[in-house]
Design a protein around this motif. Structure first.
Motif, PDB file in Angstrom:
ATOM      1  N   TYR A 185      10.432 -15.562 -12.593  1.00 28.39           N
ATOM      2  CA  TYR A 185      11.223 -15.552 -13.820  1.00 28.39           C
ATOM      3  C   TYR A 185      11.991 -14.256 -13.981  1.00 28.39           C
ATOM      4  O   TYR A 185      12.960 -14.191 -14.717  1.00 28.39           O
ATOM      5  N   GLN A 186      11.570 -13.200 -13.247  1.00 27.03           N
ATOM      6  CA  GLN A 186      12.264 -11.913 -13.329  1.00 27.03           C
ATOM      7  C   GLN A 186      12.446 -11.321 -11.931  1.00 27.03           C
ATOM      8  O   GLN A 186      11.870 -10.277 -11.603  1.00 27.03           O
ATOM      9  N   PRO A 187      13.261 -11.957 -11.101  1.00 25.93           N
ATOM     10  CA  PRO A 187      13.356 -11.458  -9.714  1.00 25.93           C
ATOM     11  C   PRO A 187      13.895 -10.038  -9.603  1.00 25.93           C
ATOM     12  O   PRO A 187      13.503  -9.309  -8.693  1.00 25.93           O
ATOM     13  N   LYS A 188      14.788  -9.645 -10.514  1.00 22.29           N
ATOM     14  CA  LYS A 188      15.332  -8.279 -10.421  1.00 22.29           C
ATOM     15  C   LYS A 188      14.233  -7.257 -10.694  1.00 22.29           C
ATOM     16  O   LYS A 188      14.101  -6.263  -9.989  1.00 22.29           O
ATOM     17  N   GLN A 189      13.462  -7.544 -11.722  1.00 22.64           N
ATOM     18  CA  GLN A 189      12.359  -6.654 -12.057  1.00 22.64           C
ATOM     19  C   GLN A 189      11.369  -6.598 -10.895  1.00 22.64           C
ATOM     20  O   GLN A 189      10.835  -5.531 -10.569  1.00 22.64           O
ATOM     21  N   PHE A 190      11.142  -7.730 -10.264  1.00 20.81           N
ATOM     22  CA  PHE A 190      10.251  -7.760  -9.109  1.00 20.81           C
ATOM     23  C   PHE A 190      10.747  -6.818  -8.018  1.00 20.81           C
ATOM     24  O   PHE A 190       9.999  -6.004  -7.491  1.00 20.81           O
ATOM     25  N   LEU A 191      12.046  -6.906  -7.696  1.00 18.97           N
ATOM     26  CA  LEU A 191      12.579  -6.066  -6.621  1.00 18.97           C
ATOM     27  C   LEU A 191      12.487  -4.587  -6.978  1.00 18.97           C
ATOM     28  O   LEU A 191      12.221  -3.752  -6.118  1.00 18.97           O
ATOM     29  N   SER A 192      12.698  -4.270  -8.254  1.00 23.12           N
ATOM     30  CA  SER A 192      12.704  -2.855  -8.607  1.00 23.12           C
ATOM     31  C   SER A 192      11.286  -2.298  -8.671  1.00 23.12           C
ATOM     32  O   SER A 192      11.060  -1.124  -8.412  1.00 23.12           O
ATOM     33  N   SER A 193      10.293  -3.148  -8.950  1.00 23.66           N
ATOM     34  CA  SER A 193       8.932  -2.619  -9.085  1.00 23.66           C
ATOM     35  C   SER A 193       8.137  -2.700  -7.783  1.00 23.66           C
ATOM     36  O   SER A 193       7.215  -1.934  -7.570  1.00 23.66           O
ATOM     37  N   ILE A 194       8.509  -3.607  -6.903  1.00 18.36           N
ATOM     38  CA  ILE A 194       7.652  -3.837  -5.738  1.00 18.36           C
ATOM     39  C   ILE A 194       7.699  -2.654  -4.777  1.00 18.36           C
ATOM     40  O   ILE A 194       6.741  -2.393  -4.042  1.00 18.36           O
ATOM     41  N   LYS A 195       8.795  -1.915  -4.796  1.00 14.97           N
ATOM     42  CA  LYS A 195       8.952  -0.848  -3.803  1.00 14.97           C
ATOM     43  C   LYS A 195       7.879   0.221  -3.926  1.00 14.97           C
ATOM     44  O   LYS A 195       7.483   0.839  -2.933  1.00 14.97           O
ATOM     45  N   ASP A 196       7.389   0.441  -5.165  1.00 15.29           N
ATOM     46  CA  ASP A 196       6.388   1.492  -5.373  1.00 15.29           C
ATOM     47  C   ASP A 196       5.044   1.154  -4.748  1.00 15.29           C
ATOM     48  O   ASP A 196       4.180   2.001  -4.619  1.00 15.29           O
ATOM     49  N   ARG A 197       4.875  -0.093  -4.367  1.00 13.83           N
ATOM     50  CA  ARG A 197       3.579  -0.505  -3.803  1.00 13.83           C
ATOM     51  C   ARG A 197       3.591  -0.500  -2.274  1.00 13.83           C
ATOM     52  O   ARG A 197       2.639  -0.914  -1.639  1.00 13.83           O
ATOM     53  N   ILE A 198       4.720  -0.085  -1.720  1.00 12.83           N
ATOM     54  CA  ILE A 198       4.867  -0.067  -0.259  1.00 12.83           C
ATOM     55  C   ILE A 198       4.850   1.380   0.212  1.00 12.83           C
ATOM     56  O   ILE A 198       5.507   2.238  -0.381  1.00 12.83           O
ATOM     57  N   ASN A 199       4.086   1.643   1.261  1.00 12.26           N
ATOM     58  CA  ASN A 199       4.045   2.990   1.826  1.00 12.26           C
ATOM     59  C   ASN A 199       5.413   3.375   2.390  1.00 12.26           C
ATOM     60  O   ASN A 199       6.177   2.503   2.811  1.00 12.26           O
ATOM     61  N   ALA A 200       5.687   4.667   2.432  1.00 11.39           N
ATOM     62  CA  ALA A 200       6.913   5.137   3.091  1.00 11.39           C
ATOM     63  C   ALA A 200       6.892   4.640   4.528  1.00 11.39           C
ATOM     64  O   ALA A 200       5.866   4.702   5.203  1.00 11.39           O
ATOM     65  N   GLY A 201       8.000   4.095   4.977  1.00 10.70           N
ATOM     66  CA  GLY A 201       8.054   3.530   6.321  1.00 10.70           C
ATOM     67  C   GLY A 201       7.497   2.119   6.410  1.00 10.70           C
ATOM     68  O   GLY A 201       7.520   1.506   7.476  1.00 10.70           O
TER      69      GLY A 201
END
Lengths: 717, 717
Positions: A621-637
């Motif tokens: 229901y909020q794909p933009k919010q998903f894209l902006s928040s998901i990055k913080d849960r991924i390690n660098a690289g």
């Protein structure tokens, strides 16, 4: 054979002795044809003979049990069954009697006890049914003469259908005898060919006897020595821990203690289901018990007699279970009903031959001696003299019937087994005095609803081993079954399995030097999670739908997935796949499945080397919010991998929230454009977008065929 | 060039003369780069120069027309357009100014006249827009220096986008001049570089002059000599019957007779649309006429002047049409507006060169002489001295704009043409005094809603030839477009066209010695009917849906099918296919399409050699009744051919009416079983059932992929 001390009863006196089920593995075809003809006639006439226990024709039309049809239905039904199955198998072209065949085909299985059936039927006369049965008999006899017969008889052979009809009639021989037993006593009459036992032994004390642990191998293979129902084939190996088993079946005398201790009034001994049944039925004692002038009487098939205390108590599972719970409390020991495997362990321990291979019937079974029970200590087996390991009355088990690994539905009778694989039908083992043919075979597997009556009682066991009540039911929900087939089932139009193809593809783009933690977001029924677990040490797998997640967890728990998918109209096909066959089992325990919302993830879902969002973004229901928040849960690289067919629908995502597939400032803005724009600050696109097709089967002929786009995004270091 | 007797006007005095549109077929790349740079600058600065006609900055924010944006929008819009199209074409990566670009991108096209727009905008200041325009100008100039340029410039080349931006600005040069003309007189001021004509000739009598019949070839091919909009490409050949054309455009003087005869009060002269517009606007005379103290005045772009009676009347299509109807009645002759092809016939008859190839501008066009009209008899052409075949004011035609055969949407501007292919936008031809660049080219094709004002008037013709008003609009309904693509469009996943495959297959099983009459039941949009017509002398084609049938009939009428299908989200793709390309045209007239109910057919649908029921039976409400009644309509020895994926749904067929896909007497009963049962009395099954797959596209990535079963049934002789 280790039968001991069995007093000799004279064999039952009958005009047509009941035949044994034919061996079908080898032999001469001509001889087998004649043997099967005799087997058919024996069965057919013995079945008709049973109805002579009715006092008059009126009795055919009474319902001995409000949830079942009157006996006229069953009188016709076994003949109708021949006609219907022969038609299904394309062995005959035409019906014999449309009216009878449409009226007498279905409604055999008992319904739930509180599901009243008020169907309105115009039953035919008894004579009409007799005439009909004659017609069918002639038809079957002609077919037995004419149909091709080769040995072994395989399950696709015409004679398998003939044997099926015969064995089906044997089942109804038994169930109709139960219905007759449930009729008012004035509607039945004793019959010289259906004599009851006249003995009532002195009461013996029951005791618990140790049985060593052992391994049980169950499941028949094809070609098999005798006809079997589909649920008997496949394989199951069970390690049975040591346990103690009661020497005898619970006798009427032993059961009386439970009644006299107020067992039928005390909710604590009963399961929820059991108490609801008891309340509904207002049951105060076993159904074939009567109390008249303070005295207990017993109802056999055709007679009321003073209570034979040494005979086994006939009860349903719910009563047997309540008794065990009561006894466990009174003794402080873990008393319960045996499992199917424990029954086999006892069998293995005490008996080394099986029906139809014996010359002298070692138990009160196969109508060899009486049309009734006998004392529980009459037929004993093995060194410890266990009573009635087989025969006398069926023995309820704790095991809900299920298919073995490799279970296949027989196409000519596809609703024989599968509807009972629901966790609501418990197995009975051992057979009763009227179990003949396949029913007398050790491998037969009959199961009934737990409130149902057969000529059935129980033996109890003492064991610390808990019985797993987590039943792996067939998923029947259409959407979920579609997804199970999509993830684990067949491939259609040569399109490879999609979740596997996604992981196989993304792995080519990903640097696996860091491969500790992966997150599968929108994992549905979990295939991609299993695939990811091949490469990542730990996989968190989340889906918004608890129903999806429940199926993924079931799959880990049971190692097998089972479901029904539509073929055409209301017709369905049963499917099952095991993790081991799919080569997914090895790392399954590295996956943690849980319900979760991709747009509102818990904090613990963090520090991933890879997040896979498979066909997810166009359902958020909020794909933009998903894209902006998901990055913080991924390690660098680390990586974010997205697949989607970009099927934006207002039903899932308000149009203002669509990522792409929209006009912006009048210009086409695709979802790929949008992904690039939203992710460019933190990620680089690795390689080119890849098209990955998938097919979702809706019916045998209708499918969704879609092409998802897979993009791999590497987070800046 | 056959210009005659044109008095010489001095060329318009301007600081930056307007450049001619570049030839792009060949030449030196470097020289062309410089020419295009000059062309851009000429356009850009001349457009800014136009706004100097506004009296003050306040005028930028007034809405000269309630249905359109204020001029500040248009001032920014032509620059925004460059940025947006350069982004779409991936020639630049970033926006210049998000606010301006999102606010000034869309809302250009006028809306329907009664569709009020109350959008709330926070417009930027004039100075902000000027700064923005400078930025964009620098960007475009840099790109012109840097982008690769090869000749000819093709429509996928970067420079096509540059030319598109320039030509787009030329369009707005003209439309903004109209908006300025619609502003209150106090908001505008005369400007030396936008001088009006000072002449008003003595009134000349108009007359009708004979033009011979001729063939008109329209449509440009790529590569083309100059930039063109997508709607100009393709091809169309028209046979124009002989007609008479008025020598001059209708002057203000000639139009006055209509007004004085009460034309604006008399509903009989007006089309429904025209009268509704007139009533809504309370129009009593052309919009640029004023009456003050009993005297008629005329509004030029920046001035009010006493009525120049010899100048052309500026009207919309609705007024021009009303005038023609009135004149036809008064003269008793078939007077009407010319078609696009008739305009071309007149052009062909009088002019043998075209813009930009002339040295001396032969008409009041391309801003060569005045920023206003001139007398209708000033510029004349051909032997008959037709006035203003090109130039002065645009000339309304009867022709609603449509794509030519082979029309392709330009991907960088996919909503330029297609939204106008709706039968509501009529073509104007010839150009006006301010038509420059592509607008001055004979092949340009601009079309506006019929109530819209341009610097546009009309010439009338006399002709017995009726104008076909049956417009072939794009089908936009999603379901119908899906079916059009399914029947006539692309093949997906290599699955052959389904209706064709069905007929190709059935023909192999059918004895074609009798091939007079076929019935296509459930023909949808008709492909199988066309395929059947290859083999049968007469095909009746019926569908329950009038919308489907309308599309099939349209296809026969127009020889072409046009539709829009979704690609992703709200984005669409325009498709068109012609009967001739599909090789279906030859026998199309042997098909009779009509709406009909397969379960309730009219008696006339009878005596068929073949009835084809393609994917029909599982959509009927009474399929059994259909099967039992359809046989009577087939000749002895004739055929019934059924295809279906047997997708039974309660939405279409009550479950009790499903043919198959049901349990009967507990047994699986497939639809094929049911067909055999229902048809066996009257038909024999010819050959084996055949599987025929089909794919229905839902979006660019999502499809239905289904496998129908085809069975051929031959009626007993």
């Amino acid at each position: 054979m280790t039968l001991q001390n069995n007093k000799i009863y004279p064999p039952i006196n009958m005009s047509t002795p009941i035949s044994k089920t034919p061996l079908i593995q080898n032999g001469s075809a001509n001889a087998k044809r004649n043997e099967i003809k005799a087997h058919f006639m024996s069965t057919y006439t013995r079945y008709e003979n049973l109805f002579e226990c009715l006092a008059n024709d009126e009795a055919y039309y009474l319902k001995p049990e409000s949830l079942r049809h009157p006996l006229i239905f069953y009188f016709a039904h076994t003949a109708v069954f021949f006609v219907n199955k022969l038609r299904v198998a394309k062995l005959i072209e035409h019906n014999i009697n449309d009216d009878i065949e449409s009226m007498m085909a279905i409604g055999v299985d008992e319904m739930s006890w509180d599901d009243l059936n008020d169907g309105n039927y115009q039953w035919p006369s008894v004579q009409e049914v007799r005439n009909y049965r004659k017609h069918v008999s002639q038809l079957v006899l002609n077919l037995i003469d004419q149909l091709p017969l080769t040995l072994p008889i395989g399950w696709d052979d015409p004679f398998w259908i003939i044997l099926m009809g015969i064995e089906h009639e044997r089942i109804h021989l038994e169930t109709s005898s139960v219905l007759i037993r449930q009729l008012d006593i004035h509607q039945v009459k004793p019959h010289s060919e259906w004599p009851r036992c006249q003995n009532d032994n002195p009461v013996v004390q029951n005791s618990l006897i140790h049985i060593d642990a052992g391994t049980i191998h169950q499941g028949r293979q094809l070609p098999s020595e005798t006809y079997g129902w589909d649920n008997e084939y496949g394989s199951l190996e069970t390690e049975v821990a040591a346990f103690k088993a009661s020497q005898y079946l619970v006798s009427n005398h032993e059961f009386l203690s439970f009644i006299e201790d107020g067992g039928y009034q005390d909710i604590q001994w009963w399961t929820d289901e059991g108490w609801q049944w008891k309340q509904f039925k207002q049951a105060e004692h076993p159904t074939f018990w009567l109390k008249k002038a303070g005295q207990w009487y017993y109802r056999s098939m055709t007679e009321e007699l003073p209570m034979p205390w040494s005979w086994p108590a006939d009860v349903n599972y719910l009563e047997a279970k309540a008794f065990c719970n009561w006894l466990a409390a009174r003794t402080g020991e873990p008393i319960r009903l045996p499992t199917e495997a424990e029954w086999f362990r006892l069998y293995q321990h005490t008996i080394n031959t099986h029906y139809p291979h014996w010359d002298h019937t070692p138990a009160n079974i196969d109508l060899a001696y009486f049309a009734s029970s006998v004392p529980v200590d009459h037929f004993t087996f093995g060194q410890e003299q266990f009573g009635d390991v087989i025969g006398n009355v069926w023995q309820w088990t704790e095991t809900a019937i299920d298919g073995f690994a490799g279970f296949q539905v027989h196409p000519a009778y596809d609703d024989f087994s599968v509807p009972t694989f629901d966790g609501q039908h418990n197995l009975i083992k051992g057979g009763s005095w009227i179990s003949t043919g396949n029913e007398a075979h050790k491998d037969s597997r009959y199961a009934f609803r737990r409130h149902f009556f057969q000529h059935a009682g129980f033996r109890y066991v003492e064991s610390e081993q808990q019985v797993n009540q987590n039943f792996n039911t067939y998923e029947t929900d259409e959407l979920i079954s579609q997804y199970l087939e999509f993830h684990y089932g067949n491939e259609y139009f040569n399109v490879p399995n999609f979740p596997k193809a996604c992981i196989d593809t993304l792995i080519q783009y990903v640097d696996l030097s860091e491969h500790k933690r992966a997150l599968d977001l929108g994992c549905a029924v979990g295939r991609s999670s299993f695939e990811l677990a091949k490469y990542y040490d730990h996989v968190d797998a989340l889906d918004f739908s608890t129903r999806f997640i429940r199926n993924a967890i079931n799959l880990v728990d049971h190692g097998e997935v089972k479901y029904m998918i539509p073929t055409e109209g209301e017709l369905t096909e049963v499917k099952s796949f095991s993790l081991s066959t799919l080569d997914l089992g090895e790392k399954a325990n590295n996956i943690e499945f849980a319900q979760g919302d991709a747009c509102n993830l818990k904090a613990k879902y963090d520090h991933y080397d890879l997040i896979f969002a498979g066909n997810l973004i166009d359902r958020l229901y909020q794909p933009k919010q998903f894209l902006s928040s998901i990055k913080d849960r991924i390690n660098a690289g680390g990586y974010l991998v997205i697949t989607s067919p970009y099927t934006w629908l207002e039903e899932f995502t308000e149009k203002q929230n669509w990522l792409g597939g929209v006009k912006i400032n009048g210009e086409n803005h695709t979802t790929l454009d949008a992904l690039k724009e939203h992710l460019k600050a933190d990620f680089e696109l690795v390689g080119l977008p890849q098209d990955i097709p998938f097919v979702i089967r809706e019916t045998a002929r209708k499918h969704q065929h879609t092409v998802a786009q897979l993009t791999v995004w590497k987070k800046h270091k």
